[in-house]
Structure formats: structure tokens, C-alpha cells
Design a protein around this motif. Structure first.
Motif, PDB file in Angstrom:
ATOM      1  N   ARG A 307       0.692  -1.401  -0.062  1.00 21.42           N
ATOM      2  CA  ARG A 307       0.029   0.058   0.044  1.00 21.42           C
ATOM      3  C   ARG A 307       0.997   1.433  -0.111  1.00 21.42           C
ATOM      4  NH1 ARG A 307      -5.278  -0.773   0.366  1.00 21.42           N
ATOM      5  NH2 ARG A 307      -6.068  -2.651   1.045  1.00 21.42           N
ATOM      6  N   CYS A 308       2.117   1.166  -0.250  1.00 25.80           N
ATOM      7  CA  CYS A 308       2.915   2.315  -0.372  1.00 25.80           C
ATOM      8  C   CYS A 308       3.435   2.629  -1.817  1.00 25.80           C
ATOM      9  CB  CYS A 308       4.376   1.866   0.508  1.00 25.80           C
ATOM     10  SG  CYS A 308       3.898   2.433   2.166  1.00 25.80           S
ATOM     11  N   THR A 314       2.222   6.745   1.713  1.00 27.02           N
ATOM     12  CA  THR A 314       0.865   5.872   1.628  1.00 27.02           C
ATOM     13  C   THR A 314      -0.484   6.656   1.817  1.00 27.02           C
ATOM     14  OG1 THR A 314      -0.626   3.804   2.339  1.00 27.02           O
ATOM     15  CG2 THR A 314       0.659   5.203   4.197  1.00 27.02           C
ATOM     16  N   TRP A 320      -7.423   4.518   2.175  1.00 31.46           N
ATOM     17  CA  TRP A 320      -7.004   3.378   1.343  1.00 31.46           C
ATOM     18  C   TRP A 320      -8.352   3.045   0.458  1.00 31.46           C
ATOM     19  CZ3 TRP A 320      -4.898   1.897   6.461  1.00 31.46           C
ATOM     20  CH2 TRP A 320      -3.541   2.049   6.561  1.00 31.46           C
ATOM     21  N   GLN A 336      -0.282  10.458  -0.147  1.00 32.47           N
ATOM     22  CA  GLN A 336       0.872  10.682   0.936  1.00 32.47           C
ATOM     23  C   GLN A 336       0.733  11.611   1.698  1.00 32.47           C
ATOM     24  OE1 GLN A 336       4.651   9.634  -1.029  1.00 32.47           O
ATOM     25  NE2 GLN A 336       5.720  10.809   0.626  1.00 32.47           N
TER      26      GLN A 336
END
Ligand SMILES: [Zn+2]
Length: 637
Positions: A307-308, A314, A320, A336
Motif C-alpha cells: 500500500r506504499c 501511503t 486506502w 501521501q
């Protein structure tokens, strides 16, 4: 992707969760006592590490100046008003303005940063400022009479209890509590601990009457790391009642799938989650319960692995939004969030402590060099809210008295503790994890280690040892994941035959004499980081550094390089549109094929043979300009 403002995000999340989420930060760095879990490596205390000349020390100095420029009475204003005490100070703006429901959060961050800067730079005037704030906050708490301390009234917590709309009261309280804890642990301020205990006891009186179902509803509202700060209060005091109180802030709805190795993170507000996972990490250290370790460990691997972005950052629109490994559709001007990077670094520090795993240090380096360094304006110390990873955006900084975003708060802390996590140790020896010009004192061993380097401008680091009497110990030098071309080590000028693999340690276990010198050279090379779900969307990296392509400053004026003063509950928005990025074509669809170094200019690169060529530089060397990170790479011919 459509820009996401905090307001629209909150509306969206409120629709799915029935609640309004929010943000967060890191906290105290060293509680040696009462850990029951096995710890493999401990970070050196900040007071034993000093930065030396280089980009990190420059950033620390700029931050210190910004901190010194703020007015203590303004930082106290709404606390005094809330406590019914007189104040004629000019209120701060942005998220600290008197109508904002997060007001007071920055004063908490400010206390932490005073403590961190005192520890890491020996700054006595900021310590005195922190002491003054603690004393004045103590008066506010006394005037309120029941342990409560905040820049907004207790009615906010009534709304939280009743489930009516309120931003994030425990989030804000957490910042103040950590600020007090940091003033106690780093600066030895006893009153700070007393005030903190008063707040914790007030929290207990709020929480105790709530049944588990009711508390679960309260926990749906962003609460920072309330569990973490209360576990740490237990660590500092030994009072088990704080541990029990901390456990009430462990968020089972989020923890349960993580404990079972299931990624159910899609749809969650990112920075709401990371601090509570740090709380789980702290619970593991203090109790030895493996389930808490499993939660933190699985979360860390999932987020850093799937997920980065290439930068180590992230979140997109603070959330997300996709399944694990689906990131190609997650580029926007609002990727980010900087608080997320700050908190992921903090979590990584715990994980490294348990494992001494060089992969954790690899992540730390990636996120620090690409997600912290470069997020600060070199003139006034303002920090970013987001690092945009869609092409054509620019660094959008706040204004010194008109921002006070969550990331302004985590920012003054990030740049107040840049000496952290460079060095770790166990009982025997030292881990040198980061190539940053610095020195560390290890009084228990009677040794000082000095690291001279201009890394990343050069690929060589010289480590010198100072000791009154010879010291036997292993010196473990991290060989990063990107050191695929090997490297060399010279001991007192003589080249050694061996080296170590990428993502491992080169260990020199010997008896060290005063003046011994180790010279390590690890050549950097270009490599490509492609989107996990779209191999034609590629970012270029050089060593640990993501290369940002300069796309010019067309349409950018002095005004729109800075965010407008932020309306209540909103995040900064770009005033003009992003520009388009060029696409590149190469023979084997590999970005490296069209990038060359610019002679005589370290860390500067240029594309060649493209319809539109672009100059690429590391994030911290880019300012006041549009940029691109991920490029569409097609097949030439
Ligand atoms: Zn933030």
C-alpha cells in the motif's frame, strides 16, 4: 483523480462509517523500563546523537527557527479562554483558529517538538518555552478543576458520547497528552507528568461508564494514539490502571482482521489507523502478548509491501481506496499525507527494535529521504500536507501563522528528531542504519562514533571511533537494498576482502582503538520502481532517492505556491490545475534506458531522445515547480 478535500472525504467516510475520521502523529521515543517482550535493538537516545553539517542539520535548524518564532501566549490563548482565564493574545489561524474543533492540537505537537529539539540539539530556550507552556497549561487545568485540559470545552466530549457531530476530540487530547509526556521524558519536567495524569484520570472518568458497545462507537471517531500514550504512561509510572485504560482504546474492529492476517483496510482513513497500530506495538512490548505483535507486524508488512508508493508514503485522499497492490489508479494531488509517513516511521522503529531486520531499516531510509526530507520549505520551515504523486502538481506549503494542519504539527516533530533511528544498539554493539552526517555517544561502552558523509551527494561514508580505552564490539553497517553493485570497506586505509549482500549488515567485530576509521563506499545506481499493478507506470530511483521530474512553473505565481488560509475542517487545495506529464518511449519499456546523469551535477539526471525531455532531481532539491514521479513508458519504434 478528482481532488479530495477533507470535507468531501469526511462526508464520504461518514456515509460509510457513520462517523467523521481524521489524522495523527508520533510520540515519546524511549522508555527503557518495563518492556517484557524481547528487544533486539534499541535506538540511541536522542540526546546522545548529534547531526553534523548536511541537509538534515539544515532542515533541523530551519525547524528550530520556526518553532522559536511562535508566540507562547498565542499557543495558550484558547486554553486560557476555555478555562475562563484572561487572555488578550492574538489567536493563531488555520486549524488553531478559535472556531476550529481541532484547536489545541498544535500546542501538543509544539510541546513534543520543544522536548525533541532540546534532546537532539541541546536547545535550552525551547526547553524553557516548553516548561513555561506546561506551567501555564497547569494553571488552566487547575482552573477547570477536574483534570480536564483542552482548548475546547468538555461539551465536545458530550457530543462524542452522544454520537452527534464533532470532529475528533480524543485525537486532539492525544496530542496534548503526548506533548506533556515528551516534556517529562525528554526534559524531566515533573509537572508535565502530573498534568498528564490529571488528563488520564479525567479520561478514565469519561470511559468507565461506557459499555463496550458504546465505547466501540466512540472509537469509530479518530482518536490518534490514545492507547499508545496511555500504555506509555503505564510504562513511565508502573500504574497498571493506565494499562487497563489504554486497552479500552484498542480498536478491536480494526485489530481483529489484522490479527488473523486479513487486509480489510480498504475504505479506511489511513492516519486514523496507524497510531492505534503503534499502540498495539507498544502493548506487545509491555505485555509480551503475541497477538498485539501479530497485529502490528501484519499491518506493517501489508502497508509497506502493498500500500506504499515508491516514496514509502501511503494514502490517497487520506484513505486506502483500493485492494492491496492496486495503486496505479491511486495517484492524485492528495496522495501521501505527511502525518502517515511520520507515523509509519514511528511504527517501523518499533518493528526494527524487535527484529533488527535490515528490511525495516530499508523502509525507514526510503520514507525518510523521500517523504520527510524535502517536505519542509527551506526558508520558513513550513511543511507540506500531501506529497502529490500525480504529475503536474507542486509542493503546496502553508503559511507560518495560517496553517497549523495536522501535518504542520507532525512536521515540527519530524524535523525535531532527525537524529532518531540513525543508530541502534544491543548489549554488544552498534547498528549504523542510515548514512547521515552525525555522531553518537555511547557512554556505557565509553565509545563515540562519528559519521562523516555528504551522502547522498557522494556514495562514501567515513565512520571514526573515539574511545579512551580499547573497546571490543561488533560494528554493524547496513548495506541497503539498493546496493546491488556491491561496495567496499576500508579499515584504517586497508581495503577488506569481503562485503555483504543488499539488505543485510556488514559486521566488523573487533577490538577498536581510538582513531580507528572505517570507510564504506556503496555505489548507487539507477533503478526502476513500477506500479505493482501496471508495469508501464514507472518511477526512477537512484540509490534510496526517488527522482522527481521537473515540469516547469507555468501558471504558478507566488500566491498559488502557498496554500490559502485553510477554512474550518478543510484541507489545502491547489488554486490552479495540474499540468500534463510527457510520456516516454524506450526500446524495452524500461525507464532507465532513457535517463542519463547530467555531468558535473551530482544527483541530477536528464531524459534523452524523447519528444519532451525532463530533468530529474531528488525531492529535497526541488522547489516552486511542477513535477512528475510516475511516468507512462511505452515501446519505442
Ligand atoms: Zn496530517
Amino acid at each position: 483523480m478528482k481532488p479530495t478535500t477533507r470535507r468531501s472525504f469526511i462526508a464520504r467516510a461518514a456515509a460509510t462509517l457513520g462517523t467523521a475520521p481524521l489524522l495523527s502523529r508520533i510520540n515519546a521515543l524511549a522508555f527503557p523500563a518495563r518492556d517484557t517482550a524481547p528487544i533486539k535493538a534499541r535506538p540511541f537516545e536522542l540526546k546522545h546523537v548529534r547531526l553534523r553539517r548536511g541537509p538534515f542539520l539544515n532542515a533541523a535548524e530551519v525547524n528550530r527557527r520556526y518553532m522559536a518564532s511562535l508566540n507562547a501566549d498565542s499557543l495558550l490563548h484558547m486554553f486560557r479562554v476555555t478555562a475562563g482565564l484572561p487572555s488578550s493574545a492574538k489567536p493563531l489561524g488555520g486549524w488553531e483558529q478559535p472556531e476550529n474543533e481541532l484547536r489545541g492540537h498544535f500546542t501538543g505537537h509544539y510541546l513534543s517538538a520543544c522536548a525533541l529539539i532540546n534532546a537532539s540539539m541541546g536547545d535550552e530556550s525551547l526547553k524553557a518555552r516548553g516548561d513555561q507552556l506546561v506551567a501555564e497549561l497547569g494553571k488552566c487545568q487547575k482552573a477547570l478543576g477536574n483534570g480536564y485540559l483542552s482548548a475546547f470545552p468538555e461539551t465536545f466530549f458530550d457530543r462524542l458520547r452522544a454520537g452527534t457531530n464533532v470532529w475528533a476530540p480524543f485525537y486532539t487530547l492525544h496530542k496534548i497528552m503526548v506533548g506533556l509526556l515528551d516534556m517529562h521524558t525528554y526534559c524531566g519536567n515533573q509537572q508535565a507528568l502530573d498534568v498528564l495524569k490529571g488528563m488520564a484520570n479525567w479520561t478514565r472518568r469519561f470511559v468507565d461508564p461506557l459499555g463496550d458497545a458504546h465505547m466501540a462507537r466512540v472509537l469509530e471517531r479518530e482518536y490518534g494514539g490514545m492507547n499508545d500514550v496511555l500504555y506509555n504512561l503505564y510504562a513511565v509510572t508502573g500504574d497498571r490502571s493506565y494499562r487497563q485504560l489504554a486497552a479500552r482504546f484498542d480498536h478491536e474492529r480494526v485489530f481483529a482482521p489484522l490479527a488473523e492476517g486479513r487486509d480489510e483496510l480498504k475504505g479506511l482513513h489511513v492516519n486514523t489507523q496507524i497510531p492505534k497500530i503503534i499502540g498495539a506495538a507498544r502493548r506487545y512490548e509491555l505485555t509480551g502478548e503475541s497477538r498485539s505483535r501479530d497485529i502490528a507486524d501484519y499491518f506493517w508488512r501489508e502497508v509497506t509491501g502493498k500500500r506504499c508508493y515508491c516514496t514509502g508514503g501511503t494514502s490517497n485522499g487520506e484513505a486506502w481506496n483500493s485492494a492491496p497492490g492496486k495503486l496505479a489508479g491511486e495517484l492524485s494531488g492528495y496522495t501521501q499525507e505527511c502525518c502517515c509517513t511520520y507515523n509509519m516511521l514511528k511504527l517501523t522503529r518499533h518493528l526494527f527494535g524487535w527484529t533488527a531486520d535490515p528490511h525495516a531499516a530499508d523502509y525507514y531510509e526510503r520514507a525518510l529521504f523521500n517523504g520527510i526530507l524535502g517536505t519542509q520549505h527551506p526558508e520558513d520551515g513550513m511543511t507540506l500536507y500531501y506529497v502529490s504523486l500525480a504529475s503536474g502538481y507542486w509542493k503546496l506549503f502553508g503559511l507560518p501563522l495560517e496553517a497549523f494542519w495536522c501535518c504542520t504539527g507532525s512536521g515540527v516533530e519530524s524535523f525535531g528528531k532527525l537524529g532518531d533511528s540513525i543508530y541502534f544498539h544491543d548489549d554488544e554493539g552498534v547498528y549504523v542504519n542510515l548514512q547521515i552526517a552525525s555522531e553518537v555517544d555511547w557512554p556505557e561502552k565509553g565509545v563515540k562514533i562519528i559519521q562523516d558523509t555528504t551522502f547522498p551527494e557522494s556514495d562514501t561514508t567515513t565512520i571514526s571511533l573515539r574511545c579512551k580505552t580499547p573497546v571490543r564490539m561488533p560494528l554493524r553497517i547496513r548495506v541497503p537494498y539498493w546496493a546491488t553493485r556491491g561496495g567496499t570497506v576500508k579499515l584504517n586505509g586497508r581495503e577488506l576482502e569481503s562485503f555483504a549482500e543488499p539488505s543485510s549488515y556488514f559486521v566488523l567485530n573487533r577490538t577498536w582503538q581510538d582513531g580507528d576509521k572505517v570507510e564504506v563506499t556503496m555505489p548507487m545506481s539507477l533503478h526502476v520502481n513500477a506500479m505493482p499493478d501496471d508495469s508501464t507506470l514507472q518511477a526512477a530511483m537512484y540509490g534510496p532517492l526517488v527522482l522527481f521530474g521537473k515540469l516547469g512553473s507555468e501558471g504558478l505565481t507566488k500566491e498559488n505556491l502557498r496554500a490559502e488560509p485553510t477554512p474550518i475542517r478543510e484541507v489545502p487545495r491547489y488554486r490552479v490545475k495540474a499540468s500534463a506529464a510527457p510520456e516516454f518511449k524506450t526500446r524495452s519499456q524500461d525507464l532507465r534506458e532513457c535517463i542519463e546523469p547530467v555531468p558535473g551535477r551530482p544527483l541530477e539526471f536528464r531524459t534523452v531522445g524523447q519528444a519532451q525531455n525532463v530533468t530529474l532531481v531528488p525531492f529535497y532539491k526541488l522547489l516552486d515547480e511542477r513535477y512528475g514521479v510516475y511516468w507512462k513508458v511505452g515501446k519505442a519504434g
